[in-house]
Write an enzyme that holds these catalytic residues in place. Structure first.
Site, PDB file in Angstrom:
ATOM      1  N   ASP A 110       0.698  11.111   5.721  1.00  0.00           N
ATOM      2  CA  ASP A 110      -0.478  11.572   4.993  1.00  0.00           C
ATOM      3  C   ASP A 110      -1.797  11.527   5.767  1.00  0.00           C
ATOM      4  O   ASP A 110      -2.487  12.534   5.878  1.00  0.00           O
ATOM      5  CB  ASP A 110      -0.644  10.761   3.707  1.00  0.00           C
ATOM      6  N   GLU A 120       7.218  -0.925   2.502  1.00  0.00           N
ATOM      7  CA  GLU A 120       6.942   0.492   2.773  1.00  0.00           C
ATOM      8  C   GLU A 120       6.683   0.718   4.253  1.00  0.00           C
ATOM      9  O   GLU A 120       7.168   1.686   4.840  1.00  0.00           O
ATOM     10  CB  GLU A 120       5.725   0.909   1.948  1.00  0.00           C
TER      11      GLU A 120
END
Length: 444
Positions: free
Chosen positions: A175, A406
């Site tokens: 992102d 993550e």
């Protein structure tokens, strides 16, 4: 170590199963994400192959009529207030049998053919009945996977050279990577948008780990721009502020064609298999022609609005190793980059030596298991088995010591972002179980 890690990974996948799909994490990501689904299916096949197929089904049941696979499929049982940007913000109209506001309008890397092939291979080790069931799953998925590829190579071929363009940083899966900084500099940053649309990620995550407000305001603005024309790709380059050819996205696009060739072979579609292999070759040639920088001897993102390559040296530039037809000169360049002080094993998301390297902030420095899994696959494709094993061991050690996070601090290994993260757990299972090489791998 192996049994303990296996059991903890399986437990994460059990925790995050939501009836007919897997969520990446319960708190931060309560819906179904596209490329997460691909990574998750690869590992889920070891502990519950029925769920692996169901997860892929759930995603492709939300495929748009034009072939795009949305980057999020929204769970109607999750309240709008529990995630931003949620269904109402995207405002996607009804399509096919899908209700309005059921998905987003953007895509993510098309890793799903690779995942489907990996799940099939796992099933083929368990007898004729499992093979028959898995073949039926491939029959259902194959035309949908082809439609996904066709969408990306036609409607998203904004540069006209045969590569897919991303029109939002979220489409890359990486992102807030520095790879987008130069292109994002031309996108207006209207911070007032964050008054109208409140971020909710910071309610459950450390702001120091997440994209900045300036970046987030640009993300929101790009969605509003795309949404204003009902997510049409017609004349997009002339009216949209962000259009980039990403080396990672397109390397996965090429790898998907190679996986489709294998799937087509199983389904007896010999002519189609040859077409897929030729498409993979053309994508490889286009990546080399468009995204290779001979000065850095690695791959970079191209901003289609300016025609320039990003100067940032990011993990996305290593991903063309996935392609077996990558010329030897380019393979060696990427391997040199991988071994350099900028990266190493496991590879961080961004150049360790860069002045703006950030050890904590999302894709601007931390280590992610999924891209390292792809890098290991690329090493295997090019016969670098010793380096692939070194990377595999480093990833297994990292997850075992620090948990199924993550992402991870690139120096200390500390777990960052969401805990009990599905693709980290799923890929840990695959790293423990599978030492094989892709069928189209080159000899060393």
């Amino acid at each position: 170590m192996s049994a303990e890690l296996w059991n903890s990974a399986a437990s994460v996948l059990e925790t995050n199963w939501s009836g007919d799909h897997m969520v990446p994490s319960r708190r931060l990501y309560p819906h179904q994400w596209s490329w997460d689904t691909a990574f998750i299916a690869i590992g889920l096949a070891y502990v519950n192959p029925g769920r692996a197929w169901r997860d892929l089904h759930s995603l492709f049941e939300a495929q748009w009529p034009d072939g795009r696979v949305p980057h999020i499929v929204f769970d109607p049982a999750t309240a709008e207030a529990d995630y931003f940007p949620g269904p109402a913000f995207w405002g996607v109209p009804a399509y096919g049998a899908r209700p309005a506001n059921g998905s987003t309008g953007i895509v993510q890397p098309p890793l799903h053919a690779v995942a489907a092939w990996k799940v099939y291979r796992r099933a083929s080790a368990h007898g004729a009945a499992c093979v028959q069931e898995a073949r039926a799953e491939l029959e259902w998925l194959y035309p949908r996977l082809v439609a996904q590829q066709n969408y990306l190579t036609t409607r998203r071929n904004l540069g006209g050279a045969g590569l897919a363009s991303i029109v939002h940083p979220w489409e890359s899966g990486l992102d807030n990577s520095p790879a987008w900084d130069a292109a994002m500099a031309g996108v207006p940053a209207d911070l007032s948008l964050l008054t109208t649309y409140r971020r909710r990620d910071l309610d459950v995550a450390d702001a120091a780990h997440r994209p900045t407000d300036r970046d987030y305001s640009r993300y929101v603005g790009l969605v509003l721009s795309y949404r204003a024309e009902s997510y049409s790709d017609t004349d997009l380059l002339s009216r949209h502020d962000f259009a980039v050819e990403c080396p990672s996205f397109n390397a996965i696009l090429g790898a998907a064609e190679l996986a489709l060739a294998q799937i087509a072979g199983v389904l007896g579609r010999t002519a189609e298999a040859a077409v897929h292999r030729e498409r993979a070759h053309r994508i490889t040639d286009a990546i080399v022609a468009r995204l290779w920088d001979p000065r850095t001897r690695t791959f970079h993102a191209r901003d289609l609005r300016t025609g320039t390559l990003s100067p940032a040296r990011c993990v996305s530039g290593l991903m063309p190793l996935l392609l077996p037809d990558l010329p030897a000169e380019h393979v060696e360049g990427v391997l040199t980059e991988t071994r350099s002080a900028r990266f190493g094993f496991p590879a961080p998301s961004y150049d360790r030596t860069a002045a703006d390297f950030d050890t904590m902030r999302y894709w601007r420095g931390p280590v992610w298991i999924n891209v390292n899994w792809l890098l290991r696959r690329g090493l295997l494709v090019h016969g670098r088995r010793d380096e692939a094993e070194e990377l595999r061991a480093a990833m297994v050690r990292l997850v075992h010591q620090h948990g199924h996070f993550e992402y991870f601090h690139p120096a200390t290994g500390e777990g960052l972002g969401a805990p009990t993260f599905s693709w980290t757990a799923a890929l840990a299972l695959d790293l423990l179980a599978d030492r094989s090489v892709p069928a189209y791998a080159r000899a060393a």
